[in-house]
Motif scaffolding. Structure first.
Motif, mmCIF file in Angstrom:
data_model
loop_
_atom_site.group_PDB
_atom_site.id
_atom_site.type_symbol
_atom_site.label_atom_id
_atom_site.label_comp_id
_atom_site.label_asym_id
_atom_site.label_seq_id
_atom_site.Cartn_x
_atom_site.Cartn_y
_atom_site.Cartn_z
ATOM 1 N N LYS A 185 -38.888 -41.524 28.298
ATOM 2 C CA LYS A 185 -37.460 -41.529 28.629
ATOM 3 C C LYS A 185 -37.056 -40.237 29.339
ATOM 4 C CE LYS A 185 -36.262 -42.684 24.388
ATOM 5 N NZ LYS A 185 -35.430 -43.059 23.218
ATOM 6 N N TYR A 186 -37.613 -39.113 28.902
ATOM 7 C CA TYR A 186 -37.284 -37.844 29.557
ATOM 8 C C TYR A 186 -37.838 -37.790 30.976
ATOM 9 C CZ TYR A 186 -35.012 -35.318 25.760
ATOM 10 O OH TYR A 186 -34.110 -34.906 24.822
ATOM 11 N N VAL A 206 -40.041 -41.204 23.479
ATOM 12 C CA VAL A 206 -39.076 -40.245 24.018
ATOM 13 C C VAL A 206 -39.621 -39.515 25.239
ATOM 14 C CG1 VAL A 206 -39.809 -38.372 22.479
ATOM 15 C CG2 VAL A 206 -37.489 -38.373 23.406
ATOM 16 N N GLU A 221 -37.293 -48.303 19.362
ATOM 17 C CA GLU A 221 -37.140 -46.965 19.945
ATOM 18 C C GLU A 221 -38.350 -46.715 20.842
ATOM 19 O OE1 GLU A 221 -37.316 -42.232 18.880
ATOM 20 O OE2 GLU A 221 -36.544 -43.572 17.323
ATOM 21 N N GLN A 258 -37.414 -40.122 17.030
ATOM 22 C CA GLN A 258 -36.126 -39.465 16.828
ATOM 23 C C GLN A 258 -35.209 -40.209 15.865
ATOM 24 O OE1 GLN A 258 -35.081 -39.255 21.143
ATOM 25 N NE2 GLN A 258 -34.826 -37.073 20.726
#
Length: 222
Positions: free
Chosen positions: A188-189, A185, A182, A99
């Motif tokens: 993290k969700y 993702v 980073e 992202q």
């Protein structure tokens, strides 16, 4: 959205700082081939918006949130940065979902040779990020899509092939260098969905949602 496959290494030409706000002007070539004002370009793993184009340079704004949570504040004129344009729909997805939203920074603890590869060990400044780091999982360092080879409670390692080292700014990183991190993702969700009801928001307790650890276990996901 980006893939974590670096297109070129640019050079910081100049920076302007006022408190925790910055403007960076970066010299580049490939990422400027079709660039326009308002486009997104990943600079050292940070998604930034092009605000000005002039010859072989582009300028971006860095807001206080980004200033505080990335290594962009440490950049000095002449330093090299990884660059990648936003992913085009229909293009090859060679890395993983990146992202450009940096979770934090980490310090290069060691850099050691391993046959034809170089192993970097990174210690995040925020140890809580380690809950998203798993061996053979994906992680992004300074915008580069990499695979975690080892991880413990405080640090993780990635193995870099010669091509990646040669074609990215990682070649300039040594023990003590600070890199942008980073995490994946997807992790993290999942973490957010599992623990949403257990977290406090402005001091108020929130009710648990429908997706729980017991639900996943009962249905064969754990």
């Amino acid at each position: 959205m980006f893939t974590g496959l670096i297109e070129e290494v640019g050079s910081l030409k100049r920076s302007y700082r006022q408190g925790e706000a910055m403007m960076l002007t970066i010299e580049a070539s490939k990422v400027l081939e079709d660039a326009a004002i308002g486009d997104s370009i990943s600079v050292g793993g940070v998604c930034l918006t092009v605000t000005e184009l002039a010859g072989s340079t582009f300028t971006v704004d860095v807001m206080p949130q980004t200033y505080r949570h990335t290594n962009l504040k440490d950049l000095r004129p002449g330093e090299r940065v990884n660059l990648e344009r936003a992913m085009q729909a229909g293009g090859r997805f060679g890395g993983h979902i990146v992202q450009g939203h940096v979770d934090g920074t980490g310090e290069v603890v060691s850099r050691t040779a391993d046959a034809n590869a170089v192993v970097f060990t990174i210690r995040p400044n925020d140890s809580s990020l380690m809950r998203y780091v798993i061996p053979q999982g994906s992680i992004t360092l300074d915008g580069i899509s990499l695979t975690v080879v080892e991880a413990d409670k405080a640090s993780f390692s990635v193995s870099i092939i010669p091509h990646t080292l040669r074609e990215t700014a990682l070649q300039f990183r040594q023990p003590g260098s600070v890199v942008n991190i980073e995490c994946d993702v997807l992790g993290k969700y999942v973490d957010h969905l599992l623990h949403f009801g257990k977290r406090a928001d402005a001091g108020a307790r929130m009710e648990a949602g429908g997706l729980t650890e017991s639900f996943l276990a009962d249905h064969g996901f754990m």
